[in-house]
Each structure stands twice: as C-alpha cells, then as structure tokens.
Motif scaffolding. Structure first.
Motif, PDB file in Angstrom:
ATOM      1  N   LYS A  70      55.482  33.625  25.027  1.00 57.05           N
ATOM      2  CA  LYS A  70      54.043  33.884  24.917  1.00 57.05           C
ATOM      3  C   LYS A  70      53.539  33.548  23.513  1.00 57.05           C
ATOM      4  O   LYS A  70      52.449  32.990  23.357  1.00 57.05           O
ATOM      5  CB  LYS A  70      53.738  35.337  25.274  1.00 57.05           C
ATOM      6  N   ILE A  71      54.313  33.896  22.506  1.00 60.01           N
ATOM      7  CA  ILE A  71      53.936  33.574  21.122  1.00 60.01           C
ATOM      8  C   ILE A  71      53.854  32.062  20.944  1.00 60.01           C
ATOM      9  O   ILE A  71      52.899  31.547  20.349  1.00 60.01           O
ATOM     10  CB  ILE A  71      54.931  34.203  20.124  1.00 60.01           C
ATOM     11  N   ASP A  72      54.838  31.333  21.462  1.00 59.96           N
ATOM     12  CA  ASP A  72      54.827  29.869  21.370  1.00 59.96           C
ATOM     13  C   ASP A  72      53.601  29.280  22.066  1.00 59.96           C
ATOM     14  O   ASP A  72      52.957  28.372  21.541  1.00 59.96           O
ATOM     15  CB  ASP A  72      56.102  29.270  21.964  1.00 59.96           C
ATOM     16  N   THR A  76      50.591  27.175  20.266  1.00 57.63           N
ATOM     17  CA  THR A  76      50.181  25.848  20.740  1.00 57.63           C
ATOM     18  C   THR A  76      48.686  25.828  21.009  1.00 57.63           C
ATOM     19  O   THR A  76      47.980  24.897  20.606  1.00 57.63           O
ATOM     20  CB  THR A  76      50.961  25.467  22.012  1.00 57.63           C
ATOM     21  N   LYS A  77      48.190  26.875  21.679  1.00 54.95           N
ATOM     22  CA  LYS A  77      46.758  26.969  21.974  1.00 54.95           C
ATOM     23  C   LYS A  77      45.948  27.010  20.670  1.00 54.95           C
ATOM     24  O   LYS A  77      44.895  26.378  20.571  1.00 54.95           O
ATOM     25  CB  LYS A  77      46.495  28.211  22.817  1.00 54.95           C
ATOM     26  N   MET A  78      46.439  27.745  19.685  1.00 56.74           N
ATOM     27  CA  MET A  78      45.751  27.847  18.402  1.00 56.74           C
ATOM     28  C   MET A  78      45.703  26.491  17.693  1.00 56.74           C
ATOM     29  O   MET A  78      44.667  26.105  17.137  1.00 56.74           O
ATOM     30  CB  MET A  78      46.436  28.887  17.510  1.00 56.74           C
ATOM     31  N   GLU A  79      46.794  25.751  17.728  1.00 63.53           N
ATOM     32  CA  GLU A  79      46.822  24.425  17.110  1.00 63.53           C
ATOM     33  C   GLU A  79      45.844  23.472  17.804  1.00 63.53           C
ATOM     34  O   GLU A  79      45.144  22.702  17.139  1.00 63.53           O
ATOM     35  CB  GLU A  79      48.236  23.845  17.114  1.00 63.53           C
ATOM     36  N   HIS A  80      45.784  23.538  19.134  1.00 65.25           N
ATOM     37  CA  HIS A  80      44.825  22.712  19.878  1.00 65.25           C
ATOM     38  C   HIS A  80      43.391  23.083  19.503  1.00 65.25           C
ATOM     39  O   HIS A  80      42.536  22.212  19.349  1.00 65.25           O
ATOM     40  CB  HIS A  80      45.029  22.839  21.388  1.00 65.25           C
ATOM     41  N   PHE A  84      40.556  20.741  17.880  1.00 62.56           N
ATOM     42  CA  PHE A  84      39.247  20.617  18.508  1.00 62.56           C
ATOM     43  C   PHE A  84      38.136  20.940  17.503  1.00 62.56           C
ATOM     44  O   PHE A  84      37.137  20.222  17.392  1.00 62.56           O
ATOM     45  CB  PHE A  84      39.174  21.559  19.715  1.00 62.56           C
ATOM     46  N   LYS A  85      38.320  22.016  16.732  1.00 64.01           N
ATOM     47  CA  LYS A  85      37.348  22.412  15.712  1.00 64.01           C
ATOM     48  C   LYS A  85      37.179  21.307  14.673  1.00 64.01           C
ATOM     49  O   LYS A  85      36.057  20.963  14.284  1.00 64.01           O
ATOM     50  CB  LYS A  85      37.804  23.702  15.034  1.00 64.01           C
ATOM     51  N   LYS A  86      38.289  20.743  14.236  1.00 61.60           N
ATOM     52  CA  LYS A  86      38.250  19.659  13.248  1.00 61.60           C
ATOM     53  C   LYS A  86      37.462  18.463  13.799  1.00 61.60           C
ATOM     54  O   LYS A  86      36.644  17.867  13.093  1.00 61.60           O
ATOM     55  CB  LYS A  86      39.670  19.243  12.874  1.00 61.60           C
TER      56      LYS A  86
END
Length: 94
Positions: A70-72, A76-80, A84-86
C-alpha cells in the motif's frame, strides 16, 4: 551482511526480516559514527528476537507486506501527481 545458517525454531523468513529491520533501525539511532553508523558484533549478539508460533509469524509478515504494498502504491500515485502538477504549471507559463 548477515548470514544465518540455522534456526532453533520454525521461522517465517519474512517475519524474521521485518524483526531484524526494526531492531537495526532502533540500534542505528543509538550507534556511534557520523554518516556511516556501525553496529558491532557485540550489539548484534545482544539482539533479542521474539519468535511467536509459525502461524502468528506468517500473519504478522503478511500484514506488514500488505502495508508495504500500500505504501508503494501511494508513493507511485504521489509521484504521478507531482508529474501532473509540474505539467500543469508548465502549461500555465507557456
């Protein structure tokens, strides 16, 4: 690197991995040294590892493995989301 050749009790190796990791994390905070922490053979020899019955070890290891998954997934979701924000910020200033 640690090498264990035999065990006195039936052991779930994933459970043992988690327990040793936790013990190292605790000891690392107390260990002498600057950037590279040293855990001596004497300290390692003093580790007490609680070994429940094999069924309980398996339940604990499975539970912790699921949390790691779940942490992984969240990382991954946070990096995506960061990517997206960038991309959105770049489009704002083009």
């Amino acid at each position: 690197m640690l090498i264990f050749q035999s065990y006195k009790k039936p052991l779930n190796l994933d459970y043992f991995k988690y327990v040793l990791f936790l013990l190292f994390e605790i000891e690392k905070k107390k260990a002498p040294g600057g950037i590279i922490k040293t855990i001596t053979k004497e300290v390692l020899s003093s580790f007490n590892v609680m070994i429940p019955i094999l069924d309980e070890q398996t339940k604990i290891a499975d539970f912790l493995s699921n949390i790691d998954l779940k942490i992984d997934a969240l990382n991954t979701k946070m990096e995506h989301s960061k990517t997206f924000k960038k991309g959105l910020l770049q489009k704002m200033f083009v």
